[in-house]
Motif scaffolding. Sequence first.
Motif, PDB file in Angstrom:
ATOM      1  N   ILE A  10      61.789   5.009 -20.668  1.00 35.81           N
ATOM      2  CA  ILE A  10      61.119   5.997 -21.717  1.00 35.81           C
ATOM      3  C   ILE A  10      59.835   5.433 -22.232  1.00 35.81           C
ATOM      4  O   ILE A  10      58.675   6.078 -21.947  1.00 35.81           O
ATOM      5  N   VAL A  11      59.832   4.367 -22.836  1.00 35.45           N
ATOM      6  CA  VAL A  11      58.513   3.792 -23.638  1.00 35.45           C
ATOM      7  C   VAL A  11      57.613   2.763 -23.099  1.00 35.45           C
ATOM      8  O   VAL A  11      56.718   2.197 -23.549  1.00 35.45           O
ATOM      9  N   GLY A  12      58.261   2.007 -22.144  1.00 34.36           N
ATOM     10  CA  GLY A  12      57.641   0.964 -21.267  1.00 34.36           C
ATOM     11  C   GLY A  12      56.157   1.340 -20.676  1.00 34.36           C
ATOM     12  O   GLY A  12      56.069   2.476 -20.536  1.00 34.36           O
ATOM     13  N   SER A  13      55.441   0.600 -20.518  1.00 39.20           N
ATOM     14  CA  SER A  13      53.943   0.719 -20.261  1.00 39.20           C
ATOM     15  C   SER A  13      54.086   1.202 -18.544  1.00 39.20           C
ATOM     16  O   SER A  13      53.149   1.986 -18.166  1.00 39.20           O
ATOM     17  N   ASN A  14      55.169   0.884 -17.900  1.00 42.11           N
ATOM     18  CA  ASN A  14      55.122   1.147 -16.310  1.00 42.11           C
ATOM     19  C   ASN A  14      56.140   2.087 -16.297  1.00 42.11           C
ATOM     20  O   ASN A  14      56.567   2.568 -15.197  1.00 42.11           O
ATOM     21  N   ALA A  15      56.755   2.892 -17.558  1.00 43.71           N
ATOM     22  CA  ALA A  15      57.842   3.933 -17.320  1.00 43.71           C
ATOM     23  C   ALA A  15      57.233   5.292 -16.432  1.00 43.71           C
ATOM     24  O   ALA A  15      58.097   5.886 -15.639  1.00 43.71           O
ATOM     25  N   TYR A  70      59.553  12.003  -8.452  1.00 39.46           N
ATOM     26  CA  TYR A  70      60.062  10.792  -8.999  1.00 39.46           C
ATOM     27  C   TYR A  70      60.139  10.724 -10.568  1.00 39.46           C
ATOM     28  O   TYR A  70      60.496   9.737 -11.171  1.00 39.46           O
ATOM     29  N   GLU A  71      59.817  11.977 -11.083  1.00 39.96           N
ATOM     30  CA  GLU A  71      59.754  12.047 -12.552  1.00 39.96           C
ATOM     31  C   GLU A  71      60.555  12.939 -13.061  1.00 39.96           C
ATOM     32  O   GLU A  71      60.574  14.164 -13.070  1.00 39.96           O
ATOM     33  N   ILE A  72      61.690  12.551 -14.019  1.00 39.31           N
ATOM     34  CA  ILE A  72      62.666  13.394 -14.182  1.00 39.31           C
ATOM     35  C   ILE A  72      62.278  14.181 -15.720  1.00 39.31           C
ATOM     36  O   ILE A  72      62.904  14.952 -16.381  1.00 39.31           O
ATOM     37  N   MET A  73      61.066  13.637 -16.234  1.00 41.69           N
ATOM     38  CA  MET A  73      60.515  14.013 -17.355  1.00 41.69           C
ATOM     39  C   MET A  73      59.028  13.676 -17.322  1.00 41.69           C
ATOM     40  O   MET A  73      58.407  12.930 -16.642  1.00 41.69           O
ATOM     41  N   THR A  74      58.212  14.461 -18.185  1.00 41.61           N
ATOM     42  CA  THR A  74      56.891  14.284 -18.013  1.00 41.61           C
ATOM     43  C   THR A  74      56.382  13.321 -19.072  1.00 41.61           C
ATOM     44  O   THR A  74      57.013  13.055 -20.082  1.00 41.61           O
ATOM     45  N   PRO A  75      55.197  12.602 -18.904  1.00 43.75           N
ATOM     46  CA  PRO A  75      54.681  11.555 -19.728  1.00 43.75           C
ATOM     47  C   PRO A  75      54.429  12.158 -21.311  1.00 43.75           C
ATOM     48  O   PRO A  75      54.744  11.754 -22.212  1.00 43.75           O
ATOM     49  N   GLU A  76      54.089  13.473 -20.969  1.00 43.11           N
ATOM     50  CA  GLU A  76      53.775  14.232 -22.428  1.00 43.11           C
ATOM     51  C   GLU A  76      54.797  14.508 -23.207  1.00 43.11           C
ATOM     52  O   GLU A  76      54.639  14.509 -24.494  1.00 43.11           O
ATOM     53  N   SER A  77      55.938  14.463 -22.469  1.00 43.84           N
ATOM     54  CA  SER A  77      57.242  14.905 -23.357  1.00 43.84           C
ATOM     55  C   SER A  77      57.695  13.798 -24.324  1.00 43.84           C
ATOM     56  O   SER A  77      58.279  13.942 -25.145  1.00 43.84           O
ATOM     57  N   VAL A  81      68.166  10.332 -26.626  1.00 44.01           N
ATOM     58  CA  VAL A  81      67.667  11.405 -27.062  1.00 44.01           C
ATOM     59  C   VAL A  81      67.000  11.966 -25.567  1.00 44.01           C
ATOM     60  O   VAL A  81      67.468  13.379 -25.282  1.00 44.01           O
ATOM     61  N   MET A  82      66.391  11.251 -24.843  1.00 44.96           N
ATOM     62  CA  MET A  82      65.738  11.988 -23.485  1.00 44.96           C
ATOM     63  C   MET A  82      66.966  12.193 -22.741  1.00 44.96           C
ATOM     64  O   MET A  82      66.719  12.884 -21.569  1.00 44.96           O
ATOM     65  N   SER A  83      67.944  11.339 -22.412  1.00 50.14           N
ATOM     66  CA  SER A  83      69.187  11.625 -21.845  1.00 50.14           C
ATOM     67  C   SER A  83      69.778  12.972 -21.849  1.00 50.14           C
ATOM     68  O   SER A  83      70.093  13.793 -21.120  1.00 50.14           O
ATOM     69  N   LEU A  84      70.000  13.368 -23.555  1.00 53.40           N
ATOM     70  CA  LEU A  84      70.404  14.657 -23.810  1.00 53.40           C
ATOM     71  C   LEU A  84      69.489  15.826 -23.375  1.00 53.40           C
ATOM     72  O   LEU A  84      69.797  16.775 -23.176  1.00 53.40           O
ATOM     73  N   LYS A  85      68.054  15.472 -23.514  1.00 53.80           N
ATOM     74  CA  LYS A  85      67.237  16.498 -23.266  1.00 53.80           C
ATOM     75  C   LYS A  85      67.067  16.713 -21.877  1.00 53.80           C
ATOM     76  O   LYS A  85      66.913  18.056 -21.301  1.00 53.80           O
ATOM     77  N   ASP A 130      61.385  14.873 -32.793  1.00 57.36           N
ATOM     78  CA  ASP A 130      60.001  15.366 -31.925  1.00 57.36           C
ATOM     79  C   ASP A 130      59.824  14.124 -30.936  1.00 57.36           C
ATOM     80  O   ASP A 130      59.307  13.156 -31.256  1.00 57.36           O
ATOM     81  N   THR A 131      60.262  14.571 -29.628  1.00 57.54           N
ATOM     82  CA  THR A 131      59.958  13.448 -28.889  1.00 57.54           C
ATOM     83  C   THR A 131      58.678  12.968 -28.300  1.00 57.54           C
ATOM     84  O   THR A 131      58.590  11.916 -27.724  1.00 57.54           O
ATOM     85  N   LYS A 132      57.783  13.734 -28.715  1.00 51.07           N
ATOM     86  CA  LYS A 132      56.350  13.314 -28.371  1.00 51.07           C
ATOM     87  C   LYS A 132      55.960  12.069 -29.333  1.00 51.07           C
ATOM     88  O   LYS A 132      54.948  11.759 -28.857  1.00 51.07           O
ATOM     89  N   GLN A 133      56.723  11.849 -30.307  1.00 45.65           N
ATOM     90  CA  GLN A 133      56.317  10.727 -31.105  1.00 45.65           C
ATOM     91  C   GLN A 133      57.051   9.618 -30.613  1.00 45.65           C
ATOM     92  O   GLN A 133      56.711   8.432 -31.227  1.00 45.65           O
TER      93      GLN A 133
END
Length: 326
Positions: free
Chosen positions: A102-107, A126-133, A59-63, A77-80
């Motif tokens: 995506i979901v690892g504690s060190n991501a 260094y981040e292609i997406m935000t933690p909040e997303s 999903v996050m690859s597509l987003k 809903d990717t925020k979940q």
Amino acid sequence: IKEHTPGIENAIISVHCHDDLGLANANSLAAIETGARQVECTVNGLGERAGNVGIEEVVMSLKTRHDYFHDLQVNIDTKQFTKLSKLVSRLTGVAVPPNKAIVGSNAFAHESGIHQHGMMSNPETYEIMTPESVGAEKTNIVLGKHSGRHAFEDHLKNLGFHQTFTEEKINELFAKFKDLADKKKHVYDDDIIALVVEHMDHKKAFELVSQHYQLGEKGYAYADVRLNTPDGERADAAVGDGPVDASLKAVERVVGMPISLKDYQIRAITAGKDALGEATLKVEYNGRIFHGRGISTDIVKSSVNAYINAVNSIFLAMELEQQEEE
């Protein structure tokens, strides 16, 4: 398949990839690029052998690469994702590696100086997406031993449990929360989520009434446990190589079943010396593997709870098999 199957435009092509060579996500995306419109995936990449492709990765690859994939829409809903990942991990007893995408504690962790400088200058370095997303906002200290029931209930709603519990259940959880707050200086979101998962209603054949242990010489320990069982309250004791070993042996004596411990892990759910300890284990019974998990500020108690949880899973499976036969 598209080139050689007449009428294929009337069907949905599905792709089902495993991660044996670490290519499950790449293969799934390649299939999407050439026309697949259904991806069979799992939370945290759980599955046979090296696992299936992780839903969060696809999903996050597509987003994040929506321009490359022609703005394909995924109604999720990717925020979940982060919350879902932790829930599945706790219920299955399968820990998520810290470096999991995506979901690892060190991501979203940045340790090296050049990374930190780049993040402060421009997060997109260094981040292609935000933690909040993906719902990975920084965990904050939220409650303590002086927090009231209303604040606790309100925070349950903020964590997404707004329609889950009755007033009676909230009172029960609040009592457990106060017990935890007396043992910990600060209570984090992860502590509360773990508390909720631990006390979800489900049928239990065995429940821990009390446990005690004491250390002897040369690392040996003595432990006694008392459990509610299908045959009433029973107690037993055992000696083992340390308090965890002794306590689990005592539980095994009470249960009286040929259960073999195959895997055992303990980890801290949150930071600090007073962190909750989560024990996860696997046991084998009649050729089948069952998982158990338990939480407590006392790692011995969390280990005993995990073992009892696995035993209850065995009894539930036996009960379901008997119902199917009938």
